[in-house]
Design a protein around this motif. Structure first.
Motif, PDB file in Angstrom:
ATOM      1  N   TRP A  81     -21.142  57.406  54.994  1.00 56.10           N
ATOM      2  CA  TRP A  81     -21.301  57.315  53.450  1.00 56.10           C
ATOM      3  C   TRP A  81     -22.604  58.530  53.070  1.00 56.10           C
ATOM      4  O   TRP A  81     -22.405  59.262  52.045  1.00 56.10           O
ATOM      5  CB  TRP A  81     -21.592  56.219  52.921  1.00 56.10           C
ATOM      6  CG  TRP A  81     -21.391  56.276  51.153  1.00 56.10           C
ATOM      7  CD1 TRP A  81     -22.389  55.940  50.143  1.00 56.10           C
ATOM      8  CD2 TRP A  81     -20.245  56.256  50.627  1.00 56.10           C
ATOM      9  NE1 TRP A  81     -21.930  56.135  49.171  1.00 56.10           N
ATOM     10  CE2 TRP A  81     -20.489  56.206  49.067  1.00 56.10           C
ATOM     11  CE3 TRP A  81     -18.820  56.378  51.027  1.00 56.10           C
ATOM     12  CZ2 TRP A  81     -19.449  56.349  48.244  1.00 56.10           C
ATOM     13  CZ3 TRP A  81     -17.958  56.374  49.963  1.00 56.10           C
ATOM     14  CH2 TRP A  81     -18.386  56.362  48.617  1.00 56.10           C
ATOM     15  N   TYR A  84     -21.252  61.918  53.686  1.00 58.12           N
ATOM     16  CA  TYR A  84     -20.258  62.550  52.319  1.00 58.12           C
ATOM     17  C   TYR A  84     -20.968  62.813  51.344  1.00 58.12           C
ATOM     18  O   TYR A  84     -20.673  64.022  50.601  1.00 58.12           O
ATOM     19  CB  TYR A  84     -19.403  61.107  52.142  1.00 58.12           C
ATOM     20  CG  TYR A  84     -18.696  61.335  50.657  1.00 58.12           C
ATOM     21  CD1 TYR A  84     -17.989  62.149  50.177  1.00 58.12           C
ATOM     22  CD2 TYR A  84     -19.151  60.557  49.778  1.00 58.12           C
ATOM     23  CE1 TYR A  84     -17.382  62.539  49.206  1.00 58.12           C
ATOM     24  CE2 TYR A  84     -18.680  60.334  48.488  1.00 58.12           C
ATOM     25  CZ  TYR A  84     -17.930  61.590  47.916  1.00 58.12           C
ATOM     26  OH  TYR A  84     -17.477  61.391  46.663  1.00 58.12           O
ATOM     27  N   HIS A  88     -20.926  66.523  49.583  1.00 57.43           N
ATOM     28  CA  HIS A  88     -20.507  66.621  48.204  1.00 57.43           C
ATOM     29  C   HIS A  88     -21.663  67.357  47.250  1.00 57.43           C
ATOM     30  O   HIS A  88     -21.148  67.931  46.421  1.00 57.43           O
ATOM     31  CB  HIS A  88     -20.280  65.323  47.596  1.00 57.43           C
ATOM     32  CG  HIS A  88     -19.817  65.358  46.250  1.00 57.43           C
ATOM     33  ND1 HIS A  88     -20.487  65.033  45.145  1.00 57.43           N
ATOM     34  CD2 HIS A  88     -18.481  65.330  45.952  1.00 57.43           C
ATOM     35  CE1 HIS A  88     -19.918  65.034  43.885  1.00 57.43           C
ATOM     36  NE2 HIS A  88     -18.376  65.334  44.388  1.00 57.43           N
ATOM     37  N   VAL A 268     -13.134  62.405  51.909  1.00 59.60           N
ATOM     38  CA  VAL A 268     -14.318  61.830  51.929  1.00 59.60           C
ATOM     39  C   VAL A 268     -14.861  61.721  53.496  1.00 59.60           C
ATOM     40  O   VAL A 268     -15.870  61.910  54.028  1.00 59.60           O
ATOM     41  CB  VAL A 268     -14.457  60.386  51.360  1.00 59.60           C
ATOM     42  CG1 VAL A 268     -15.705  59.527  51.615  1.00 59.60           C
ATOM     43  CG2 VAL A 268     -14.289  60.413  49.875  1.00 59.60           C
ATOM     44  N   ALA A 271     -15.691  65.087  54.851  1.00 57.11           N
ATOM     45  CA  ALA A 271     -16.929  65.452  54.534  1.00 57.11           C
ATOM     46  C   ALA A 271     -18.219  64.617  55.281  1.00 57.11           C
ATOM     47  O   ALA A 271     -19.156  65.208  55.680  1.00 57.11           O
ATOM     48  CB  ALA A 271     -17.210  64.921  53.028  1.00 57.11           C
ATOM     49  N   ALA A 272     -17.730  63.244  55.598  1.00 60.50           N
ATOM     50  CA  ALA A 272     -18.718  62.637  56.471  1.00 60.50           C
ATOM     51  C   ALA A 272     -18.905  63.111  57.728  1.00 60.50           C
ATOM     52  O   ALA A 272     -20.037  63.224  58.412  1.00 60.50           O
ATOM     53  CB  ALA A 272     -18.310  61.187  56.593  1.00 60.50           C
TER      54      ALA A 272
END
Length: 290
Positions: A81, A84, A88, A268, A271-272
């Motif tokens: 998380w 991510y 972002h 997501v 991205a992680a």
């Protein structure tokens, strides 16, 4: 299995509560599964003869694990998380500070290596496994904790499928070809994935919530389980005698989920893993260019 393993009623109840929390709409099926296969869960020590990291199924009904494994899957979701959020931030602001992410990955390695993993303090903003902060007070921490629960549930469902293979006589024997072992591992990944996702519409209808949002959240929990396995096997992602390459497992799961790379869960997760690729360029991950 070590003599001091805990398999009392409290451990069995905790396991059942985990599954029921992850897939509450399948409670009747879980009852039937327990009656037919009678899985038994064993909590082992973190420095016993079974190894430092324990999460495995054997002897036709036993699922063994230790606190180290639970702590690892829990923290991995928070790391994913964090990754991510930082990627972002790069996408929206042009830059981001990845120091916290890098520190969390390094701390994860310490948890895998220390004799007592609970002696390694978790980072600020990461609750102890099983503790959920109020979503209004700390929405990011609560989101990571809920995804950690799905990731852990996926891992245990994987082991349940091994038990089913053993009892049904469809599992790989020690002297079977490598391909047979790989086939079993992929089938266990498939079982865990479909068990979590197949009841999405039923759950959404019962709870009067958006089905697609439920699906995306559960898919992200599955992605985070694979993020955890990537961290656990750091540097050893190629195929072994018993397991397929981690990239093959991720690709197979994406195919099951129907991932296209454009949905929320896909984005997501990518991205992680992208945050992880900064540290380990050769690490596997979703939608990795070959």
């Amino acid at each position: 299995m070590q003599d001091d393993a805990r398999s009392d009623d409290e451990i069995q109840l905790a396991a059942r509560h985990l599954f029921e929390g992850v897939v509450p709409e399948r409670s009747a099926e879980l009852i039937a599964l327990w009656k037919q296969y009678q899985p038994k869960f064993h909590l082992l020590s973190d420095d016993g003869p079974d190894g430092m990291f324990v999460m495995a199924a054997g002897r036709y009904r036993d699922v063994a694990f230790n606190h180290r494994a639970l702590r690892a899957f829990w923290l991995a979701a928070f790391i994913a998380w964090e990754g991510y959020l930082r990627v972002h931030e790069v996408a929206t602001n042009g830059s981001a500070d990845f120091d916290r992410f890098d520190d969390m990955v390094n701390l994860f390695a310490r948890i895998l290596a220390e004799e007592d993993p609970s002696s390694v303090p978790l980072p600020q903003g990461v609750s102890e496994p099983g503790h959920y902060t109020d979503a209004k007070q700390s929405p990011q921490e609560r989101a990571a904790a809920e995804l950690a629960t799905f990731a852990t549930g996926w891992a245990f469902l994987h082991e349940i499928r091994h038990i089913k293979h053993q009892q049904e006589g469809t599992g790989a024997a020690p002297d079977d070809p490598v391909e047979k072992h790989h086939e079993e591992e992929l089938s266990c990944d498939e079982y865990a994935t479909t068990f979590i996702l197949d009841g999405v519409d039923q759950y959404a209808q019962t709870e009067n919530v958006d089905s697609e949002k439920v699906r995306q959240k559960r898919e992200l929990g599955i992605y985070f389980a694979q993020f955890a396995m990537t961290l656990i096997g750091a540097g050893y992602w190629d195929a072994s005698d018993t397991h397929p390459a981690m990239q093959k497992r991720i690709d197979a799961t994406i195919k099951l989920m129907g991932g296209s790379g454009t949905r929320m869960s896909d984005a997501v997760a990518h991205a992680a893993f992208a945050a992880l690729w900064r540290k380990w360029p050769d690490a596997p991950g979703p939608f990795r260019a070959s």
